[in-house]
Design a protein around this motif. Structure first.
Motif, PDB file in Angstrom:
ATOM      1  N   ASP A   1       8.036   4.231  -2.867  1.00 20.65           N
ATOM      2  CA  ASP A   1       6.787   3.365  -1.741  1.00 20.65           C
ATOM      3  C   ASP A   1       7.075   3.531  -0.540  1.00 20.65           C
TER       4      ASP A   1
ATOM      5  N   SER B   1      13.410   3.159  -2.310  1.00 22.85           N
ATOM      6  CA  SER B   1      12.806   4.202  -3.825  1.00 22.85           C
ATOM      7  C   SER B   1      12.960   5.076  -4.031  1.00 22.85           C
TER       8      SER B   1
ATOM      9  N   TYR C   1      13.928  -0.771 -14.078  1.00 14.37           N
ATOM     10  CA  TYR C   1      12.060  -1.493 -13.467  1.00 14.37           C
ATOM     11  C   TYR C   1      12.838  -2.580 -12.710  1.00 14.37           C
ATOM     12  N   ALA C   2      13.164  -4.047 -13.795  1.00 13.72           N
ATOM     13  CA  ALA C   2      13.796  -5.106 -12.750  1.00 13.72           C
ATOM     14  C   ALA C   2      14.300  -5.460 -12.013  1.00 13.72           C
TER      15      ALA C   2
ATOM     16  N   GLY D   1      14.349  -3.457  -9.825  1.00 13.42           N
ATOM     17  CA  GLY D   1      13.623  -2.285  -8.578  1.00 13.42           C
ATOM     18  C   GLY D   1      12.761  -4.029  -8.300  1.00 13.42           C
ATOM     19  N   ALA D   2      12.039  -4.515  -9.258  1.00 12.62           N
ATOM     20  CA  ALA D   2      11.156  -5.655  -8.999  1.00 12.62           C
ATOM     21  C   ALA D   2      11.614  -6.511  -8.069  1.00 12.62           C
TER      22      ALA D   2
ATOM     23  N   GLY E   1      11.745  -6.288  -4.614  1.00 13.04           N
ATOM     24  CA  GLY E   1      10.238  -5.947  -3.697  1.00 13.04           C
ATOM     25  C   GLY E   1       9.757  -4.974  -3.863  1.00 13.04           C
TER      26      GLY E   1
ATOM     27  N   HIS F   1       7.999  -1.247  -4.693  1.00 13.08           N
ATOM     28  CA  HIS F   1       6.810  -1.270  -5.487  1.00 13.08           C
ATOM     29  C   HIS F   1       6.996   0.430  -6.685  1.00 13.08           C
ATOM     30  N   GLN F   2       7.240  -0.268  -7.827  1.00  6.81           N
ATOM     31  CA  GLN F   2       7.700   1.556  -8.509  1.00  6.81           C
ATOM     32  C   GLN F   2       6.050   1.455  -9.689  1.00  6.81           C
TER      33      GLN F   2
END
Length: 176
Positions: free
Chosen positions: A52, A59, A114-115, A117-118, A121, A123-124
């Motif tokens: 990202d 990232s 993933y959660a 990272g989300a 904020g 972007h993965q």
């Protein structure tokens, strides 16, 4: 490739690999066990959205964590697979229930990552998951090939050098 195509590719590879691993299969240490992981890695690395641009450091940290999880899952999967040698010297392997548990833990860790990272904020892109899958398969295949070689060398009959071993042999021709 789009994220949807990457998602389908990842799902297809996981389904094929996992389904094959829970059946007994012969390990051929002479084949190119690294080829599928290399192809997956090249596909993942050629994608522009691997890191990202707005959250570069975070990232890279997520990608590094994803790769470390992939390496650990690959090693755990290989060490929980059962390996045996047939009387003819062929080495076989099959994943066990513990291997299935390793896969479930790996999926849970990746979903959690993933959660996380989300929530930050970040972007993965799916190419990070594809790269981690390539690392998982590379480590697993490498460890299994190494275990198969050491297993077959332990069970190979001991044989000393005999006269004429280094001499070229003529091929036998079948006559009709």
């Amino acid at each position: 490739m789009s994220g949807l195509v990457d998602g389908f590719l990842i799902a297809a590879v996981v389904v094929v690999v996992v389904a094959r691993q829970f059946r007994a299969q012969r390990i051929d240490t002479e084949r190119r066990w690294w080829l599928l992981p290399a192809v997956l890695g090249v596909v993942a690395l050629r994608e522009p959205g691997l890191i990202d641009a707005h959250h570069h450091t975070a990232s890279v940290a997520l990608l590094t964590t994803e790769l470390l999880i992939g390496l650990a899952i690959g090693a755990a999967w290989a060490w929980t697979s059962r390996i045996w040698t047939e009387p003819d010297g062929a080495v076989w392997s099959r994943s066990t229930k513990a291997s299935g548990l390793v896969w479930l833990i790996g999926i849970a860790l990746r979903v959690g990552l993933y959660a996380f990272g989300a929530a930050l904020g970040i972007h993965q892109d799916s190419s990070a998951l594809l790269l981690a899958l390539a690392a998982t398969l590379l480590v697993r295949s490498g460890i299994l090939a190494w275990r198969a070689q050491s297993s077959s060398s332990r069970t190979a009959p001991a044989r000393g050098a005999a006269y004429g071993d280094d001499m070229p042999r003529r091929a036998w021709k079948e006559r009709v």
